[in-house]
Motif scaffolding. Structure first.
Motif, PDB file in Angstrom:
ATOM      1  N   ARG A 120      22.310 -51.099 -91.621  1.00  0.00           N
ATOM      2  CA  ARG A 120      21.212 -50.125 -91.517  1.00  0.00           C
ATOM      3  C   ARG A 120      19.860 -50.810 -91.735  1.00  0.00           C
ATOM      4  NH1 ARG A 120      22.857 -44.745 -91.599  1.00  0.00           N
ATOM      5  NH2 ARG A 120      25.009 -44.385 -92.296  1.00  0.00           N
ATOM      6  N   ARG A 121      19.802 -51.703 -92.712  1.00  0.00           N
ATOM      7  CA  ARG A 121      18.531 -52.398 -92.982  1.00  0.00           C
ATOM      8  C   ARG A 121      18.142 -53.279 -91.799  1.00  0.00           C
ATOM      9  NH1 ARG A 121      21.029 -52.848 -98.134  1.00  0.00           N
ATOM     10  NH2 ARG A 121      21.733 -54.976 -97.701  1.00  0.00           N
ATOM     11  N   LEU A 122      19.132 -53.954 -91.199  1.00  0.00           N
ATOM     12  CA  LEU A 122      18.830 -54.813 -90.054  1.00  0.00           C
ATOM     13  C   LEU A 122      18.417 -53.996 -88.832  1.00  0.00           C
ATOM     14  CD1 LEU A 122      21.722 -57.378 -90.535  1.00  0.00           C
ATOM     15  CD2 LEU A 122      19.290 -57.874 -90.732  1.00  0.00           C
ATOM     16  N   LEU A 123      18.964 -52.789 -88.673  1.00  0.00           N
ATOM     17  CA  LEU A 123      18.560 -51.930 -87.566  1.00  0.00           C
ATOM     18  C   LEU A 123      17.095 -51.527 -87.676  1.00  0.00           C
ATOM     19  CD1 LEU A 123      21.706 -49.622 -87.173  1.00  0.00           C
ATOM     20  CD2 LEU A 123      20.904 -51.372 -85.570  1.00  0.00           C
ATOM     21  N   ASP A 124      16.590 -51.438 -88.894  1.00  0.00           N
ATOM     22  CA  ASP A 124      15.165 -51.114 -89.094  1.00  0.00           C
ATOM     23  C   ASP A 124      14.255 -52.152 -88.460  1.00  0.00           C
ATOM     24  OD1 ASP A 124      15.385 -48.692 -90.447  1.00  0.00           O
ATOM     25  OD2 ASP A 124      15.673 -49.680 -92.386  1.00  0.00           O
ATOM     26  N   GLU A 125      14.758 -53.378 -88.275  1.00  0.00           N
ATOM     27  CA  GLU A 125      13.939 -54.453 -87.729  1.00  0.00           C
ATOM     28  C   GLU A 125      13.878 -54.446 -86.202  1.00  0.00           C
ATOM     29  OE1 GLU A 125      15.577 -58.043 -89.242  1.00  0.00           O
ATOM     30  OE2 GLU A 125      15.348 -57.462 -91.354  1.00  0.00           O
ATOM     31  N   ARG A 126      14.760 -53.650 -85.548  1.00  0.00           N
ATOM     32  CA  ARG A 126      14.776 -53.629 -84.089  1.00  0.00           C
ATOM     33  C   ARG A 126      13.594 -52.844 -83.529  1.00  0.00           C
ATOM     34  NH1 ARG A 126      18.046 -56.385 -85.486  1.00  0.00           N
ATOM     35  NH2 ARG A 126      16.248 -57.686 -85.055  1.00  0.00           N
ATOM     36  N   GLN A 127      13.077 -53.319 -82.412  1.00  0.00           N
ATOM     37  CA  GLN A 127      12.044 -52.595 -81.683  1.00  0.00           C
ATOM     38  C   GLN A 127      12.744 -51.578 -80.784  1.00  0.00           C
ATOM     39  OE1 GLN A 127       8.988 -52.799 -82.323  1.00  0.00           O
ATOM     40  NE2 GLN A 127       8.456 -54.861 -83.020  1.00  0.00           N
ATOM     41  N   SER A 128      12.492 -50.299 -81.037  1.00  0.00           N
ATOM     42  CA  SER A 128      13.217 -49.234 -80.345  1.00  0.00           C
ATOM     43  C   SER A 128      13.121 -49.325 -78.821  1.00  0.00           C
ATOM     44  CB  SER A 128      12.724 -47.867 -80.831  1.00  0.00           C
ATOM     45  OG  SER A 128      12.962 -47.733 -82.211  1.00  0.00           O
ATOM     46  N   PRO A 129      11.948 -49.595 -78.240  1.00  0.00           N
ATOM     47  CA  PRO A 129      11.898 -49.692 -76.766  1.00  0.00           C
ATOM     48  C   PRO A 129      12.790 -50.794 -76.207  1.00  0.00           C
ATOM     49  CG  PRO A 129       9.689 -49.447 -77.676  1.00  0.00           C
ATOM     50  CD  PRO A 129      10.597 -49.710 -78.835  1.00  0.00           C
ATOM     51  N   ASN A 130      12.946 -51.875 -76.955  1.00  0.00           N
ATOM     52  CA  ASN A 130      13.805 -52.966 -76.495  1.00  0.00           C
ATOM     53  C   ASN A 130      15.281 -52.565 -76.538  1.00  0.00           C
ATOM     54  OD1 ASN A 130      11.327 -54.208 -76.577  1.00  0.00           O
ATOM     55  ND2 ASN A 130      11.838 -55.661 -78.185  1.00  0.00           N
ATOM     56  N   VAL A 131      15.661 -51.866 -77.609  1.00  0.00           N
ATOM     57  CA  VAL A 131      17.039 -51.374 -77.722  1.00  0.00           C
ATOM     58  C   VAL A 131      17.335 -50.396 -76.587  1.00  0.00           C
ATOM     59  CG1 VAL A 131      18.643 -50.054 -79.164  1.00  0.00           C
ATOM     60  CG2 VAL A 131      17.096 -51.715 -80.230  1.00  0.00           C
ATOM     61  N   LEU A 132      16.366 -49.545 -76.286  1.00  0.00           N
ATOM     62  CA  LEU A 132      16.538 -48.555 -75.226  1.00  0.00           C
ATOM     63  C   LEU A 132      16.819 -49.223 -73.884  1.00  0.00           C
ATOM     64  CD1 LEU A 132      16.472 -45.563 -74.463  1.00  0.00           C
ATOM     65  CD2 LEU A 132      13.985 -45.766 -74.175  1.00  0.00           C
ATOM     66  N   ARG A 133      16.153 -50.329 -73.614  1.00  0.00           N
ATOM     67  CA  ARG A 133      16.372 -51.050 -72.350  1.00  0.00           C
ATOM     68  C   ARG A 133      17.808 -51.549 -72.230  1.00  0.00           C
ATOM     69  NH1 ARG A 133      12.070 -53.768 -69.555  1.00  0.00           N
ATOM     70  NH2 ARG A 133      10.084 -52.740 -69.931  1.00  0.00           N
TER      71      ARG A 133
END
Length: 346
Positions: free
Chosen positions: A209-222
């Motif tokens: 969960r903590r590592l997911l906080d570091e992801r850029q949401s638009p990049n994950v969406l792609r």
């Protein structure tokens, strides 16, 4: 390392295991590759699942001492991240095209060309397993073998498609909110470690969960949109000649996919089902992967060093592997395809 007029390498010391990150400009954007080990050894390429990178997807396996000894003794590791999933990634510019799964598979070939690599061993998890399988279909001469964890090979079912669409909407409107992370955690982990009202969730889930906080949401969406638009590659799998080792947790939402994939690979495929586990076996139960990987890699002439000699230089390179080691009879995992259940005390 190969020179390239359209590639730029930026070396940054990572925080663990002495790896170096190379940010390689290829095609429409850049790809992060974190390299561990001796570049003269055979290459092992990894690719993670949606919203993960090598830290959140493979660290559990690579910090497990016996697995670390087995893999780093025999391979130089090339951790490839989906575009924008690397540590400290910026948001990909909106005018950059959204890459398809074919584009992502082609990027792997460009990465191998950049490092001057020939045939490689591949290890992928779920979406990453699909990308590497597609890569193997498109570039069969460049793949020695496949180690796949909870892999995908069919087009999304209506259930998965709707689930991914709901996840996409949450990511688009709310970013990496608590509900988004909950949906992703359900994708990765079994109920035994997710916890409930009586049992707290495990440390690995909290760390994720903590590592997911570091992801850029638009990049994950792609990446999620690319995977949700994937075609069925079942027919292509039948043409593969490399050997495959498939792991899947019995509680993985992609369990049926793994069984389908195994049934459509030839007799050089072995399936290992891990009890009381979700999709992310590399993090949830990495110890369950060790013995099957040892047997699988023995078929290529690789081995785990003894406790008295933990880091000798591997004498092998991709070109020195004897052709007879590629036969199904030499897998170590004998017969055709094997289905093994691994029980783990909880």
């Amino acid at each position: 390392m190969a020179d390239s007029s359209d590639s730029v390498s930026v070396d940054m010391e990572t925080m663990s295991l002495g790896g170096k990150e190379h940010l390689i400009k290829i095609g429409c954007g850049s790809v992060s590759v974190v390299v561990f080990g001796d570049s003269d050894k055979p290459a092992l390429v990894t690719y993670p699942d949606v919203a993960l990178n090598y830290v959140s997807c493979f660290q559990g396996l690579f910090i497990y001492p016996e697995a670390f000894s087995l893999l780093l003794h025999n391979f130089c590791i090339y951790h490839i991240s989906p575009p924008g999933h690397e540590l400290g990634a910026a948001i990909i510019k909106p005018d950059n095209p959204v890459l398809s799964v074919d584009d992502l598979a082609d990027q792997i070939a460009e990465v191998l060309n950049y490092f001057g690599l020939g045939a490689v061993m591949c290890m992928g998890v779920t979406a990453g397993a699909y990308i590497l399988s597609l890569f193997a279909i498109k570039y069969p001469q460049r793949v020695l073998g496949l180690i796949l964890v909870s892999p995908l090979c069919k087009a999304p079912s209506w259930t998965e498609w709707l689930y991914n669409k709901a996840l996409s909407n949450f990511i688009y409107f709310y970013g990496m909110c608590s509900l988004t992370k909950e949906l992703l955690v359900m994708r990765y982990f079994g109920k035994e470690v997710r916890g409930n009202s009586q049992v707290p969730e495990s440390d690995i889930v909290q760390a994720c969960r903590r590592l997911l906080d570091e992801r850029q949401s638009p990049n994950v969406l792609r990446f999620l949109e690319a995977i949700n638009g994937r075609p069925d590659i079942t027919e292509g799998l039948k043409k593969l000649h490399c050997r495959s080792l498939i792991f899947v947790g019995e509680n993985s939402p992609f369990h049926a996919e793994a069984l389908h994939m195994t049934s459509n690979l030839d007799r050089s495929c072995a399936l290992v089902e891990v009890q009381a586990c979700g999709s992310l076996v590399t993090e949830e139960q990495p110890h369950a992967m060790l013995i099957p990987m040892e047997y699988f890699l023995t078929g290529y002439g690789f081995y785990r060093p003894s406790q008295f000699n933990v880091s000798p230089r591997s004498p092998l390179s991709p070109t020195s592997i004897s052709p007879e080691l590629f036969s199904p009879e030499s897998m170590g995992l004998k017969l055709k395809p094997i289905k093994t259940r691994i029980s783990v005390d909880i």
